[in-house]
Design a protein around this motif. Structure first.
Motif, PDB file in Angstrom:
ATOM      1  N   GLU A  27       0.831  -1.205   0.000  1.00 43.11           N
ATOM      2  CA  GLU A  27       0.000   0.000   0.000  1.00 43.11           C
ATOM      3  C   GLU A  27       0.869   1.259   0.000  1.00 43.11           C
ATOM      4  N   MET A  28       1.946   1.247   0.773  1.00 41.45           N
ATOM      5  CA  MET A  28       2.855   2.403   0.799  1.00 41.45           C
ATOM      6  C   MET A  28       3.485   2.625  -0.576  1.00 41.45           C
ATOM      7  N   ARG A  29       3.874   1.528  -1.217  1.00 41.51           N
ATOM      8  CA  ARG A  29       4.455   1.646  -2.572  1.00 41.51           C
ATOM      9  C   ARG A  29       3.423   2.184  -3.551  1.00 41.51           C
ATOM     10  N   GLU A  34       1.405   6.576  -6.787  1.00 41.13           N
ATOM     11  CA  GLU A  34       0.334   7.515  -7.135  1.00 41.13           C
ATOM     12  C   GLU A  34       0.790   8.957  -6.937  1.00 41.13           C
ATOM     13  N   ARG A  35       1.518   9.228  -5.827  1.00 43.18           N
ATOM     14  CA  ARG A  35       2.048  10.578  -5.597  1.00 43.18           C
ATOM     15  C   ARG A  35       3.021  10.969  -6.702  1.00 43.18           C
ATOM     16  N   ALA A  36       3.906  10.039  -7.040  1.00 43.44           N
ATOM     17  CA  ALA A  36       4.880  10.308  -8.102  1.00 43.44           C
ATOM     18  C   ALA A  36       4.171  10.572  -9.421  1.00 43.44           C
ATOM     19  N   GLN A  37       3.126   9.812  -9.687  1.00 43.10           N
ATOM     20  CA  GLN A  37       2.370  10.005 -10.929  1.00 43.10           C
ATOM     21  C   GLN A  37       1.689  11.373 -10.934  1.00 43.10           C
ATOM     22  N   ARG A  38       1.069  11.750  -9.802  1.00 43.09           N
ATOM     23  CA  ARG A  38       0.420  13.071  -9.716  1.00 43.09           C
ATOM     24  C   ARG A  38       1.449  14.183  -9.900  1.00 43.09           C
TER      25      ARG A  38
END
Length: 116
Positions: A27-29, A34-38
Motif C-alpha cells: 500500500e505504501m508503494r 500515485e504521488r509520483a504520478q500526480r
C-alpha cells in the motif's frame, strides 16, 4: 495435540502478521507511485503551459517581425519610386540645360563657320 494446535496457530498468526506487513508495504508503494504520478502529471502540465506561453510569445514576435518587414518593404518601394522620379526630374533638368547650351552654341558655331 494441544501443542500441535498452538504451533499451527502461532504459524498462522505469523503468516497473518507477515501478510499484513507485506500488504502495508505494498500500500505504501502504491501510494508513493500515485504521488509520483500526480507530481509527474502536474510537472508535465506546468511544462506544457510554459511551452504554450513560449509558443504564443514566439508567434507574437514573428507577427511583429512580419509587420516590420512589410513596413520596410513598403518604405523601400516608396523610396524606389521617389528615386525614379528624382532621376526623371534630373534627366529633364539635364535636357533643359543641354537645350540651352545648344541654343547658345549655334551663334558661336555660325561665327566659326564664317571665319573659316
Amino acid at each position: 495435540m494441544e501443542e500441535h494446535a498452538r504451533g499451527a496457530e502461532a504459524r498462522a498468526q505469523s503468516l497473518c502478521t507477515s501478510a499484513l506487513e507485506r500488504l502495508r508495504v505494498a500500500e505504501m508503494r502504491a501510494e508513493a507511485a500515485e504521488r509520483a504520478q500526480r507530481e509527474f502529471v502536474i510537472s508535465t502540465e506546468d511544462k506544457l503551459k510554459e511551452a504554450c506561453r513560449a509558443l504564443e510569445q514566439a508567434q507574437t514576435c514573428i507577427e511583429a517581425q512580419k509587420n516590420k518587414l512589410t513596413a520596410a518593404e513598403l518604405r523601400a518601394e516608396i523610396a524606389e519610386a521617389e528615386a525614379r522620379q528624382a532621376n526623371e526630374a534630373l534627366a529633364l533638368v539635364e535636357e533643359a540645360i543641354r537645350k540651352r547650351l545648344l541654343c547658345a552654341r549655334p551663334d558661336t558655331h555660325s561665327r566659326s563657320t564664317a571665319v573659316a
